[in-house]
Design a protein around this motif. Structure first.
Motif, PDB file in Angstrom:
ATOM      1  N   TYR A 119     -13.556  -4.429  -5.751  1.00  0.00           N
ATOM      2  CA  TYR A 119     -13.771  -2.923  -5.829  1.00  0.00           C
ATOM      3  C   TYR A 119     -12.644  -2.278  -6.181  1.00  0.00           C
ATOM      4  O   TYR A 119     -12.701  -1.095  -6.448  1.00  0.00           O
ATOM      5  N   ASP A 120     -11.330  -2.617  -5.562  1.00  0.00           N
ATOM      6  CA  ASP A 120     -10.119  -2.042  -5.670  1.00  0.00           C
ATOM      7  C   ASP A 120      -9.743  -1.854  -7.184  1.00  0.00           C
ATOM      8  O   ASP A 120      -9.208  -0.739  -7.277  1.00  0.00           O
ATOM      9  N   GLY A 125     -13.926  -2.732   0.518  1.00  0.00           N
ATOM     10  CA  GLY A 125     -12.549  -3.400   1.036  1.00  0.00           C
ATOM     11  C   GLY A 125     -11.959  -4.323   0.249  1.00  0.00           C
ATOM     12  O   GLY A 125     -10.679  -4.844   0.355  1.00  0.00           O
ATOM     13  N   VAL A 177     -13.572   1.944  -2.694  1.00  0.00           N
ATOM     14  CA  VAL A 177     -13.209   1.112  -1.225  1.00  0.00           C
ATOM     15  C   VAL A 177     -14.697   0.470  -1.013  1.00  0.00           C
ATOM     16  O   VAL A 177     -14.848  -0.757  -0.539  1.00  0.00           O
ATOM     17  N   LYS A 215      -7.018  -3.281   4.365  1.00  0.00           N
ATOM     18  CA  LYS A 215      -7.968  -2.788   3.398  1.00  0.00           C
ATOM     19  C   LYS A 215      -9.301  -2.477   4.311  1.00  0.00           C
ATOM     20  O   LYS A 215     -10.090  -1.391   4.185  1.00  0.00           O
ATOM     21  N   ASP A 223       0.942  -1.036   0.076  1.00  0.00           N
ATOM     22  CA  ASP A 223      -0.080  -0.078   0.020  1.00  0.00           C
ATOM     23  C   ASP A 223       1.026   1.271   0.094  1.00  0.00           C
ATOM     24  O   ASP A 223       1.855   1.113   0.573  1.00  0.00           O
ATOM     25  N   GLU A 239      -9.189 -12.933   0.188  1.00  0.00           N
ATOM     26  CA  GLU A 239      -8.883 -12.041  -0.715  1.00  0.00           C
ATOM     27  C   GLU A 239      -9.220 -12.415  -2.178  1.00  0.00           C
ATOM     28  O   GLU A 239      -8.804 -13.336  -2.520  1.00  0.00           O
ATOM     29  N   SER A 249      -2.821  -8.959  -8.547  1.00  0.00           N
ATOM     30  CA  SER A 249      -2.548  -7.682  -7.862  1.00  0.00           C
ATOM     31  C   SER A 249      -1.593  -8.270  -6.860  1.00  0.00           C
ATOM     32  O   SER A 249      -1.356  -9.339  -6.670  1.00  0.00           O
ATOM     33  N   HIS A 251     -10.721  -6.724  -3.306  1.00  0.00           N
ATOM     34  CA  HIS A 251      -9.851  -6.500  -4.262  1.00  0.00           C
ATOM     35  C   HIS A 251     -10.608  -6.272  -5.384  1.00  0.00           C
ATOM     36  O   HIS A 251     -10.221  -5.627  -6.183  1.00  0.00           O
TER      37      HIS A 251
END
Lengths: 953, 256
Positions: A804-805, A800, A810, A669, A376, A846, A610, A802
Motif C-alpha cells: 500500500y505504501d 500499513g 495506508v 506503520k 519515517d 514486511e 524500500s 509496504h
C-alpha cells in the motif's frame, strides 16, 4: 603549548579525506576537488624541543605513512592559496577521549612533564568555495556546536580549571506562588505544578527551605525517566480507569505465567532467566533518543555504553556477551528544505549514530548481532536509538544483592566531570529548536576503554566476593544510583571524596553529573582494602565515598556541611500518583482503489528497494559480529554471506552446545492504524523469528521498549494503553513472559509552532534458550528441487503494508494476530523442524510472501517458482498482488527436501499450510497467479541488486 | 613436554582473549591470562611460558593509531624480555591488534640502525572498520611454525587498520606467511577479497625463525565448524580452518 599536526604523507591514500569529499558531494556541493583531514595534538607542559620531537617520532606519528609539523602557533605547511583550512576542537569541558591514552603514551616514553593534552582536527578543502558554502559544510558536516567549535585564533586549551568556592545554595521555595514554582521547574526540574507543590508541602512541614541539591535529587528521582510516572499512574480511558498500566499489562503476563526459569524480573537493572541450570542470562534494551538527536555520535555511544552497564549491574554483575541496536531515522535523502528547524540532517544522524554504536561496541569486544533500521519522516526531528545488551552470569549470582548498614559506598571506573548534567530531566521533556542550546551540558562523550578496564576488573572482584551489591551509575548519576540503592537502609555520602576529572565542580554538579563509565558498589568494610588494591592493579580507580546507614535518610555532606537531608520514604514514595486522561479513536484512512497490475515485478523491486526492507549490510559489516567467537547464526547468511538472517544465535559458553537466540519485532506503520495490532504484530514477529531459526516457544523471554509521544496529550496516551493491552493479550497466549522493559515518552519535536510526534513505536526484543545449536536453520535456499511451503493463512491484511505504501495508501486492514492459533502453529512447526530436515525457513513479514521468497532465493543463489493458487487464503482474497504482498502475521516459508515431503506434511497435518513452489537452478524468480498465469518474472540478480542498492554507501 | 604453557597478554582494551584461550585449550595448551601490569611488575615471568600471545582488541582504545600505545609499552618495558623469550625458542603469536603491536614495537619489522620501524599497518583503503570473511593462501616456502601443512584458510577479519604498508624493498624482504586471495587462490583479486588494500595482499608475516607470527585475520574465530558463516549449507567438517594454527604451535612445543 605545543601544537603538533600529523598528516598522511603524499602518495598514500587518504580514506578520511575521500570520505569527507564524498559527504560534501552528498550535500550537492561539487566544487571540492580534494579533501584532507589531519590530527592536531595540543600539549601543555614544560617540554624541550628534543622531547617534543621524540613524542612525535615515537608516539604520535606513524613513521611509514605519516609526517608531522609542530610549532607554537599558526597552521603550517599550506602554501596553496586554493585551499581552505578549518580546525575543529572540542568545546571547553567536553571530555576528550584520547587525552588519557596520549598522556599514558608520553609517560611510557619517560616524559612526565606534560600537564594536559587536547586533540583537534583540521580539514583541508581544495577548490572554489564561497564563504556561504564553507559555512554550510561546517554546519552540516564538520562541526557540531554542541561539543565543538571552529578554532579561529590560537588559544590556549581552556581547561575548566576554576576553583570552586563552597557556599550552601538554598532555594526559597516556601515563599513561592504557583507561577514561581512553575518557573523554577521549567527547563530544569521538569516537574509539574502538583509535584512542585508536594515538595513545597514537605519542606513547609519541615519548617525549612530545600537546598538546591535536595531539589535536584527530588527532580531526578521523580522524573519520568526514573519513575515511569505515566505507566504507573492512573489513566482514565472512556469509562475505564487503569490503575498502573505496567502492572496490569506487561508485568501481569509474567506474574500469571509464573515461569520457574524467570529468575529476576522487573526488580533489577535487567531481567534474568535461567540458561542451563548453572548459568543465567540477562537482557536489557534502553533508548538514548534525545542525546542522539543533538549529538549523534556521543549520544549513541553513551547509549550503548550505558546499556552495557545494565547487565553489568544486574545480580552481582554479568559479563556482556551480545549487543543489539534498532534505529529509527528520518529518510537519508530528505531535502534540506523539509528539515525541521534546528535539526541535524537524518543522514548525518544515521552516520553519527552508526559510528557511535560501532566504535563503542567494537572496542568493548561485544558482538553486535541483531538489530533493525527504520525510516519515517516523522523521526527527522526526534530519531530513536535503541541499544540492548545481553549478559551472562552464574545463576547463583543472579539475584540483586543487599547491602548492610556499615557497608561502604564505593564508586569505581571513570571520574566525575561536568558532562551529562540534567540528562534524565532532559529526556523527560519534548525537544524544541532550542534543545541544542539548553542541552549542551546534557551531552556526553563515551570512553569505551575506561568501561572495558572497569568491566574486566569488576568481574574479578565479583568472583572474589568483594562486594555485596552493585548498580550502574546511569541517568541521574550518583543521585539515582545511590538514592535507589540506599532506599531500604539510608546512606551518608561525602561528596568531596568523589574523584573528579577537574576541579571546579559544585557539590550539586558532583551529585547529579551523568559522567559515563562508573559503577556503584556496596562493599563490606573488611573487603574494601582488597577491592581497592585489585582495582588499582589494573589501573582502575575505586573510591570510598560514604557508608550505608540504618536511618533511612539520604544525607549528603560537602566538607563537613550537611547539604542534603531527605527521608527515603518521601524521596521514593512521596511522588503523587499521576492521573491522566486518555482517548482512543481509530483513524480512518482511504482504502486503495487502484486496479490489480498484470505484472508485479516492478512492485516487488520497489518494495525490496524500500529503505525499511533493503539490505543493511553497510551497517552490519562495520560492527564486529564475530568477536568472542560465539556466533552460530550471523546477521548475514547464504551463499555469499549477504542474505538477511531472521535472528541471531550465539553459543554463550564456548564448550557447550546450548545456544541463545535474539530477535526483534517492530513495525510502527501498523501503529498508525491501531497500536493494539502494532504491538501484537511486533510480538508475533519476534517469536516467528525465534521459530524460523530452529528455536521453540518453551523458554522465550520478551522485552518491551515503548517510544512514544507526549503522554500528557490524551490521544498519545490512548494509543499507549492500546499497545500495552495487546502486550498482555498476545504474550499471555504465547506463554512468553516479559522480563524487562523501558519507556521513552515525550518523543515529539516542536518547531515553528508545529509539533511533530514520532510514529508510536514499540520494539519487542526476544531472547530464547536453544537446547542444541546444531539444529539451527538459516533462511537461504539450499538446493534446487526442494519444495517451498507456506505455513499460516494469508489474509486481506494490507493496511500499513509496504505494498500500500508504494501506492501512497495506508489502508485500514492492519494485520491481526490470533495468538491461540498462532501458538499451536508455531509449536507444531518447531516440532516439525526438529523431526525432519527443514533446510531453510524464513519469517514472512514486511513485503509478505513476495519479499520473503525473493530473499530466500537470492540469499541461496538459486531460482524459485511460486504458485499463488496454492496459498491458503482468508476471506475475499482474489487479487494476486494482495496475496503476494499481504503482511498477515504468523506465516513462514519453509524449504523441505522432496524425500521429507510426507514426514513434513504429516507433522503439520490439520494446520493451514501448503506446498506453493520449488527451488530452481535457473536463477529465475517466477510467480504464477491464482488463475495460473505468470504474474512476475525476474532474475534473482536484479532482485538482489534492488535490495542491496539503497544503503550501499 | 606435558604442559604447553601459554601466556595470554591482556592490556586495557584487549577483547579476544577468551576465545583465543579457548582455541589454545582445544589444541591442548594450558593457558594463563596476564594483565600487562603483572609482567611489568614481575608478578609473572615470560620465561615460565613456551608461547606468548597478543590477542585481538583495541588496546588503549587504539588511540593515536591501532596498537601504538601498547607497542611502545612493550618495546620500552618488555622488549628485552621478549627478545630473550624468542631467542630461547619461545613462540609468539599476534592476532589483529597483536599484529599491529608486534610491528609497531619493532619486533616484527626491520628498522635501519635502530630507527623507527619501516613497516606499518595503516587504515583500510575503504576508510571503514569491516567485519567479513576472507580466503587466505599460504606461502608454501614460509618457515612459519604456526602454518605448517596449511595451504588455504577461510577466516574472518574485523579491523579498521589492517593495511600492510612499507617501502617496496622492505616488503620484498618480508617473510610473508599468508596472502589474501579469492576462492580460487588468486592473490590479486582486490577488494573485498583483500579487505584493506594491503600491499602485495599480505595478511600475515613471520620472523626469520618462523617462531614469531602475526596476522590480521582471526583464526580463533574459526576453530569449530558452527563458526563458519555457511555451516548450515555446506558439508560438516570436524574443525574450523583456524584450529590448525593453534594445534601446530602446541605440537611444535611438545616435540621441541
Amino acid at each position: 603549548m605545543f601544537r603538533i599536526e600529523v598528516s598522511i604523507k603524499a602518495g598514500f591514500p587518504e580514506p578520511r579525506g575521500e570520505g569527507l569529499q564524498k559527504d560534501i558531494q552528498d550535500l550537492g556541493i561539487t566544487t571540492v576537488e580534494k579533501a584532507k583531514v589531519t590530527d592536531i595534538y595540543l600539549l601543555e607542559g614544560s617540554l624541550n624541543e628534543e622531547e617534543v620531537r621524540r613524542i612525535c617520532r615515537e608516539l604520535l606519528v606513524d613513521p611509514v605513512v605519516e609526517e608531522y609539523s609542530y610549532g607554537e602557533a599558526s597552521i603550517t605547511g599550506v602554501e596553496d592559496s586554493n585551499v581552505r583550512v578549518i580546525e575543529v576542537a572540542y568545546n571547553p569541558g567536553v571530555m576528550d577521549p584520547v587525552e588519557e591514552s596520549v598522556k599514558k603514551g608520553i609517560l611510557d616514553l619517560g616524559i612526565a612533564t606534560v600537564d594536559s593534552v587536547k586533540t583537534a582536527k583540521s580539514y583541508y578543502l581544495w577548490g572554489e568555495l564561497s564563504e556561504d558554502t564553507l559555512q554550510s559544510i561546517c554546519d552540516k558536516l564538520l562541526v557540531n556546536s554542541v561539543i565543538q567549535h571552529v578554532v579561529t585564533r590560537r588559544e590556549g586549551p581552556s581547561l575548566p580549571s576554576a576553583t570552586y568556592e563552597f557556599s550552601l545554595s538554598v532555594i526559597d521555595l516556601l515563599s513561592m506562588d504557583d507561577d514561581e514554582l512553575i518557573e523554577l521547574s521549567k527547563d530544569r526540574l521538569w516537574l509539574d505544578l502538583g509535584e512542585m507543590k508536594q515538595i513545597q508541602d514537605y519542606f513547609s512541614r519541615l519548617g525549612r527551605n530545600p537546598t538546591e541539591v535536595e531539589l535536584e535529587t527530588l527532580a531526578q528521582t521523580w522524573s519520568e525517566h526514573c519513575k515511569h510516572k505515566t505507566f504507573r499512574g492512573k489513566i482514565r480511558l472512556g469509562e475505564v480507569v487503569i490503575d498502573d498500566l505496567l502492572k496490569s499489562t506487561i508485568m501481569r503476563v509474567t506474574e500469571e505465567l509464573h515461569k520457574p526459569w524467570c529468575l529476576s524480573v522487573f526488580v533489577d537493572n535487567a531481567g534474568v532467566i535461567d540458561f542451563d541450570g548453572h548459568y543465567a542470562l540477562c537482557f536489557k534494551v534502553e533508548t538514548h533518543n534525545h542525546p542522539s538527536a543533538v549529538e549523534p555520535y556521543g549520544g549513541a555511544s553513551t547509549g550503548i555504553g550505558g546499556v552495557i552497564r545494565d547487565p553489568l549491574g544486574t545480580g552481582l554483575g554479568s559479563k556482556p556477551i551480545l549487543n543489539t541496536d534498532v534505529f529509527c531515522f528520518g529518510p537519508p535523502d530528505l531535502p534540506y528544505d523539509r528539515l525541521p528547524q534546528g535539526v541535524l540532517h537524518p543522514r548525518r544522524i544515521f552516520k553519527g549514530v552508526r559510528a557511535g554504536v560501532a566504535d563503542y561496541g567494537n572496542r568493548l569486544g561485544i558482538p553486535t548481532l541483531n538489530g533493525a533500521i527504520l525510516f519515517d519522516e516523522r523521526y527527522a526531528g526526534n530519531p530513536l536509538v535503541f541499544c540492548g545488551t545481553v549478559g551472562l552470569l552464574p545463576k547463583s549470582m543472579s539475584q540483586r544483592g543487599q547491602q548492610q548498614p556499615g557497608d561502604l559506598v564505593v564508586v569505581v571506573g571513570g571520574r566525575t566531570g561536568r558532562d551529562g548534567i540534567h540528562g534524565v530531566t532532559f529526556a523527560s521533556g519534548e525537544l524544541t529548536k532550542e534543545s541544542e542550546a539548553i542541552s549542551t551540558s546534557s551531552v556526553q562523550i563515551g570512553n569505551p576503554i575506561t568501561e572495558k578496564r572497569m568491566i574486566d576488573v569488576l568481574l574479578k572482584a565479583r568472583d572474589r566476593g568483594l562486594y555485596r551489591r552493585i548498580t550502574d551509575c546511569g541517568g541521574g548519576g550518583l543521585s539515582s544510583a545511590v538514592g535507589e540503592m540506599a532506599e531500604e537502609t539510608g546512606v551518608r555520602v561525602y561528596l568531596e571524596r568523589v574523584p573528579l576529572k577537574y576541579s571546579g565542580l559544585s557539590y550539586t554538579e558532583i551529585w547529579i553529573s551523568e559522567s559515563q563509565e562508573r559503577m556503584l558498589l556496596a562493599v563490606p568494610a573488611n573487603c574494601v582494602d582488597e577491592l581497592i588494591a585489585l582495582f588499582a592493579s589494573e589501573d582502575v580507580e575505586a573510591a570510598v565515598i560514604g557508608e550505608f546507614t540504618d536511618n533511612r535518610r539520604l544525607q549528603l555532606f560537602y566538607k563537613d556541611t550537611l547539604v542534603c537531608d531527605l527521608d527515603m520514604e518521601f524521596l521514593h514514595h512521596g511522588l503523587p500518583q499521576l492521573e491522566r486522561e486518555a482517548v482512543w479513536e481509530q483513524p480512518q484512512y482511504d482504502e486503495p482503489d487502484f486496479p490489480e497490475p498484470p505484472d508485479l515485478r516492478e512492485a516487488l523491486i520497489r518494495i525490496l528497494g524500500s529503505l525499511n526492507v533493503c539490505s543493511k549490510e553497510w551497517v552490519i559489516r562495520q560492527y564486529d559480529h564475530e568477536v568472542q567467537g560465539s556466533s552460530v547464526l550471523k546477521p548475514l547468511v547464504g551463499r555469499n554471506n549477504d542474505g538477511p538472517s531472521d535472528a541471531a544465535i550465539i553459543r554463550p559458553i564456548l564448550d557447550s552446545d546450548m545456544g541463545m537466540i535474539v530477535s526483534n519485532g517492530i513495525n510502527p506503520k501498523y501503529g498508525d492504524i491501531d497500536p493494539y495490532w502494532m504491538a501484537a504484530s511486533a510480538i508475533d514477529e519476534a517469536l516467528r523469528q525465534v521459530i524460523a531459526v530452529g528455536g521453540t516457544l518453551q523458554k522465550v523471554a520478551l522485552l518491551d521498549n515503548f517510544s512514544w509521544g507526549n503522554p500528557e496529550k490524551p490521544d498519545r496516551l490512548g494509543a499507549l494503553v492500546r499497545a500495552a493491552q495487546a502486550c498482555y493479550d498476545i504474550a499471555i497466549s504465547y506463554e512468553t513472559p516479559f522480563i524487562s522493559g523501558k519507556d521513552s515518552l515525550y518523543n515529539e519535536y516542536e518547531a515553528e509552532g508545529k509539533t511533530i510526534c514520532i510514529p508510536h513505536t514499540l520494539l519487542i526484543s526476544a531472547m530464547a534458550v536453544m537446547e542444541d545449536v546444531n539444529r539451527v536453520v538459516s533462511m537461504d535456499c539450499k538446493e534446487a528441487g526442494d519444495l517451498i511451503y507456506i505455513v499460516g493463512t494469508t489474509k486481506d491484511e494490507l493496511g500499513g503494508s509496504h505494498y500500500y505504501d508504494i501506492h501512497g495508501y495506508v489502508g485500514n486492514n492492519v494485520p491481526k494476530v490470533e495468538p491461540k492459533k498462532g501458538k499451536k502453529l508455531m509449536d507444531r512447526l518447531s516440532t516439525a523442524m526438529e523431526r525432519c530436515s527443514v533446510k531453510a525457513c524464513h519469517d514472512c513479514s514486511e513485503g509478505g510472501i513476495g519479499v520473503a521468497a525473493a530473499e530466500m532465493a537470492f540469499a541461496g543463489g538459486l531460482g524459485m517458482v511460486i504458485h499463488l493458487r496454492q496459498v491458503p487464503l482468508g476471506e475475499s482474497m482474489h487479487r494476486n498482488d494482495f496475496v503476494l504482498f499481504s503482511e498477515s502475521n504468523t506465516r513462514f516459508l519453509v524449504e523441505v527436501a522432496p524425500e521429507d515431503k510426507s514426514e513434513f506434511e504429516k507433522s503439520m497435518n490439520g494446520l493451514d499450510f501448503a506446498a506453493i513452489g520449488e527451488v530452481k537452478t535457473d536463477e529465475k524468480f517466477d510467480v504464477y497467479g491464482i488463475s495460473g498465469a505468470r504474474v512476475l518474472s525476474a532474475s534473482i540478480a536484479e532482485l538482489k541488486e534492488a535490495w542491496q542498492k539503497p544503503l550501499r554507501w | 613436554m606435558a604442559n604447553v604453557k601459554t601466556l595470554m597478554l591482556k592490556a586495557p582494551g584487549t577483547n579476544c582473549d577468551v576465545e583465543t584461550t579457548f582455541a589454545f585449550e582445544q589444541a591442548g595448551a594450558q593457558v594463563e591470562s596476564a594483565h600487562i601490569n603483572e609482567l611489568l611488575r614481575r608478578q609473572k615471568l615470560l620465561s615460565n611460558y613456551q608461547i606468548m600471545v597478543i590477542p585481538g582488541g583495541f588496546t588503549y582504545g587504539d588511540d593515536i593509531s591501532a596498537g601504538k600505545i601498547l607497542a611502545n609499552e612493550v618495546r620500552l618495558k618488555l622488549g628485552e624480555d621478549i627478545q630473550r623469550f624468542v631467542e630461547d625458542g619461545g613462540l609468539v603469536l599476534g592476532i589483529c591488534n597483536g599484529f599491529q603491536v608486534l610491528v609497531k614495537a619493532g619486533i616484527l619489522s626491520k628498522s635501519a640502525d635502530g630507527g623507527p620501524p619501516q613497516l606499518s599497518l595503516a587504515g583500510n583503503d575503504s576508510g571503514k572498520f569491516e567485519s567479513r570473511w576472507v580466503y587466505l593462501s599460504a606461502n608454501p616456502t614460509s618457515p612459519c611454525i604456526f602454518t605448517q601443512g596449511i595451504t588455504t584458510m577461510y577466516l574472518p577479519v574485523a579491523h579498521g587498520e589492517g593495511k600492510v604498508v612499507g617501502e617496496p624493498k622492505i616488503l620484498d624482504e618480508l617473510n610473508v606467511v599468508l596472502y589474501y586471495a579469492d576462492e580460487t587462490g588468486n592473490i590479486q583479486a582486490g577488494y573485498p577479497y583483500n579487505p584493506n588494500g594491503s600491499a602485495n595482499s599480505i595478511a600475515g608475516i613471520c620472523d626469520d625463525s618462523g617462531r614469531v607470527f602475526a596476522l590480521m585475520p582471526h583464526p580463533e574465530r574459526f576453530v569449530r565448524w558452527t563458526q563458519h558463516p555457511r555451516w548450515t549449507r555446506e558439508p560438516r567438517r570436524e574443525y574450523g580452518d583456524g584450529f590448525r594454527v593453534f594445534r601446530n604451535a602446541v605440537e611444535w612445543v611438545k616435540n621441541a
